[in-house]
Design an enzyme around this catalytic site. Structure first.
Site, PDB file in Angstrom:
ATOM      1  CG  ASP A 167      -2.109   0.872   1.117  1.00  0.00           C
ATOM      2  OD1 ASP A 167      -2.368   1.392   0.008  1.00  0.00           O
ATOM      3  OD2 ASP A 167      -2.783   1.083   2.141  1.00  0.00           O
TER       4      ASP A 167
ATOM      5  CD1 TRP B 135       7.146   7.273  -1.818  1.00  0.00           C
ATOM      6  CD2 TRP B 135       6.776   7.696  -3.996  1.00  0.00           C
ATOM      7  NE1 TRP B 135       8.365   7.492  -2.422  1.00  0.00           N
ATOM      8  CE2 TRP B 135       8.170   7.751  -3.755  1.00  0.00           C
ATOM      9  CE3 TRP B 135       6.306   7.924  -5.289  1.00  0.00           C
ATOM     10  CZ2 TRP B 135       9.092   8.023  -4.764  1.00  0.00           C
ATOM     11  CZ3 TRP B 135       7.223   8.217  -6.295  1.00  0.00           C
ATOM     12  CH2 TRP B 135       8.591   8.262  -6.024  1.00  0.00           C
TER      13      TRP B 135
ATOM     14  NE  ARG C  35      -4.240   6.899  -7.239  1.00  0.00           N
ATOM     15  CZ  ARG C  35      -4.220   6.456  -5.980  1.00  0.00           C
ATOM     16  NH1 ARG C  35      -4.053   7.301  -4.985  1.00  0.00           N
ATOM     17  NH2 ARG C  35      -4.364   5.178  -5.729  1.00  0.00           N
TER      18      ARG C  35
ATOM     19  CG  HIS D 206       0.561   2.562  -9.348  1.00  0.00           C
ATOM     20  ND1 HIS D 206       0.251   2.147  -8.085  1.00  0.00           N
ATOM     21  CD2 HIS D 206      -0.523   3.255  -9.786  1.00  0.00           C
ATOM     22  CE1 HIS D 206      -0.970   2.562  -7.764  1.00  0.00           C
ATOM     23  NE2 HIS D 206      -1.456   3.242  -8.780  1.00  0.00           N
TER      24      HIS D 206
ATOM     25  CB  THR E 255     -12.135  -7.863  -6.446  1.00  0.00           C
ATOM     26  OG1 THR E 255     -12.204  -7.787  -5.010  1.00  0.00           O
ATOM     27  CG2 THR E 255     -11.657  -9.250  -6.832  1.00  0.00           C
TER      28      THR E 255
ATOM     29  CG  LEU F 201      10.750 -16.348  -4.404  1.00  0.00           C
ATOM     30  CD1 LEU F 201      10.302 -16.477  -2.952  1.00  0.00           C
ATOM     31  CD2 LEU F 201      11.319 -14.950  -4.649  1.00  0.00           C
TER      32      LEU F 201
HETATM   33  C1  V07 Z   1       1.774  -3.775  -9.927  1.00  0.00           C
HETATM   34  C2  V07 Z   1       3.611  -2.432  -8.890  1.00  0.00           C
HETATM   35  C3  V07 Z   1       3.960  -2.695  -7.467  1.00  0.00           C
HETATM   36  C4  V07 Z   1       3.281  -1.776  -6.509  1.00  0.00           C
HETATM   37  C5  V07 Z   1       1.857  -2.137  -6.228  1.00  0.00           C
HETATM   38  C6  V07 Z   1       0.806  -1.946  -7.308  1.00  0.00           C
HETATM   39  C7  V07 Z   1       1.308  -1.682  -8.682  1.00  0.00           C
HETATM   40  C8  V07 Z   1       4.184  -6.248 -10.551  1.00  0.00           C
HETATM   41  C9  V07 Z   1       3.092  -6.803 -11.194  1.00  0.00           C
HETATM   42  C10 V07 Z   1       3.026  -8.101 -11.861  1.00  0.00           C
HETATM   43  C11 V07 Z   1       1.853  -8.823 -11.887  1.00  0.00           C
HETATM   44  C12 V07 Z   1       1.790 -10.073 -12.513  1.00  0.00           C
HETATM   45  C13 V07 Z   1       2.918 -10.582 -13.086  1.00  0.00           C
HETATM   46  C14 V07 Z   1       4.086  -9.876 -13.087  1.00  0.00           C
HETATM   47  C15 V07 Z   1       4.136  -8.632 -12.476  1.00  0.00           C
HETATM   48  C16 V07 Z   1       2.058  -5.866 -11.011  1.00  0.00           C
HETATM   49  C17 V07 Z   1       0.004  -4.903 -11.103  1.00  0.00           C
HETATM   50  C18 V07 Z   1       0.453  -3.830 -10.368  1.00  0.00           C
HETATM   51  C19 V07 Z   1      -1.404  -4.933 -11.563  1.00  0.00           C
HETATM   52  F1  V07 Z   1       2.884 -11.794 -13.687  1.00  0.00           F
HETATM   53  N1  V07 Z   1       3.855  -5.082 -10.012  1.00  0.00           N
HETATM   54  N2  V07 Z   1       2.567  -4.825 -10.283  1.00  0.00           N
HETATM   55  N3  V07 Z   1       0.799  -5.926 -11.425  1.00  0.00           N
HETATM   56  N4  V07 Z   1       2.230  -2.694  -9.204  1.00  0.00           N
END
Ligand code: V07
Length: 258
Positions: A38, A43, A51, A55, A84, A149
């Site tokens: 979160d 940030w 925003r 991310h 969701t 991992l």
């Molecule tokens: C997302 C980056 C990290 C901060 C929190 C929210 C935003 C990595 C993935 C991801 C998901 C599936 C996958 C590989 C990478 C990701 C979303 C958002 C929707 F197979 N970071 N990240 N997916 N954030």
């Protein structure tokens, strides 16, 4: 004199970091750590940025913490990436988030393969855009045979939704005679959840100040240690991660492994 003090201080910081890591290494390592990442939006806002910049910065933390989890020999790292509920956010933000798995594939796949990491996803895949799902599939295929991992992204994940799906599946199995109603137990439930086959999280971390679990792994965290910090996800560093694990180690020593 100032130069001397500075280098002494920097040196002692490095020592702190190293001694924390070696203390953590000498204790029991949690099998499964799950993180509610979160504070990305906040940030960014604090810095006058959109925003989505938060991310993007949060992706760097994902890389750093996945490396740290791998180095410690943690079996499963689950990262709550999209709930969701997150579909209610502005359209542009959702569109951006749905591109992040592709971005992550482009920048991280090579290293993850080198590290023998297996990438998985939990959540409802059916509502994801095709381009997002195809990046996830490519990840899964490229890392399927890896034995290190498990990097598990919770994407379009909601725990109540997960439990309802499990209930529907169990009802179907009872109606078709595959399972007897009186034989429904925790093992039946476990194999119907997205997390089937994974150990329950030993430690759940939430960044950025909220002291809630927000529909994340409700069934699975029945016995988890919970660790909260005010630090936002983009500012979260491997040392904070090690601190959470050290706290977990002290707690599980005091209360026994139940
Ligand atoms: C997302 C980056 C990290 C901060 C929190 C929210 C935003 C990595 C993935 C991801 C998901 C599936 C996958 C590989 C990478 C990701 C979303 C958002 C929707 F197979 N970071 N990240 N997916 N954030």
């Amino acid at each position: 004199m100032i130069r001397f003090l500075k280098s002494w201080f920097a040196g002692s910081e490095a020592l702190d970091e190293e001694s924390l890591l070696s203390r953590v290494r000498s204790g029991p390592i949690p099998r499964h750590v799950a993180i509610i990442m979160d504070g990305n939006g906040r940030w960014a806002k604090k810095r006058g940025l959109p925003r989505v910049a938060g991310h993007r910065e949060g992706m760097k933390t994902v890389r750093e913490i996945a490396r740290a989890a791998d180095e410690l020999g943690i079996e499963v790292l689950t990262l709550y990436s999209f709930s969701t509920e997150n579909w209610k956010r502005p359209r542009e933000e959702v569109d951006y988030l749905m591109k992040l798995p592709e971005e992550f594939l482009r920048t991280e796949l090579d290293e993850l393969v080198r590290r023998n990491v297996q990438v998985r996803m939990i959540g409802d895949e059916t509502q994801l855009p095709a381009h997002t799902l195809s990046a996830i599939r490519r990840f899964q295929e490229a890392t399927r045979d890896n034995s290190g991992l498990i990097l598990n992204f919770a994407l379009n994940y909601g725990s109540r939704d997960e439990i309802l799906r499990a209930v529907r599946q169990i009802v179907e199995e009872v109606q078709s005679g595959k399972v007897d109603k009186d034989a429904i137990d925790e093992a039946v439930m476990n194999r119907c959840l997205y997390t089937a086959g994974l150990p329950d999280p030993d430690l759940v971390i939430r960044t950025s100040g909220e002291i809630r679990v927000s529909n994340f792994m409700l069934w699975q965290m029945a016995y988890s240690e919970l660790w909260f910090t005010d630090i936002s996800w983009p500012d979260f560093r491997r040392n904070h991660f090690f601190q959470a694990i050290e706290d977990y180690q002290h707690r599980s020593r005091r209360f026994g492994a139940v």
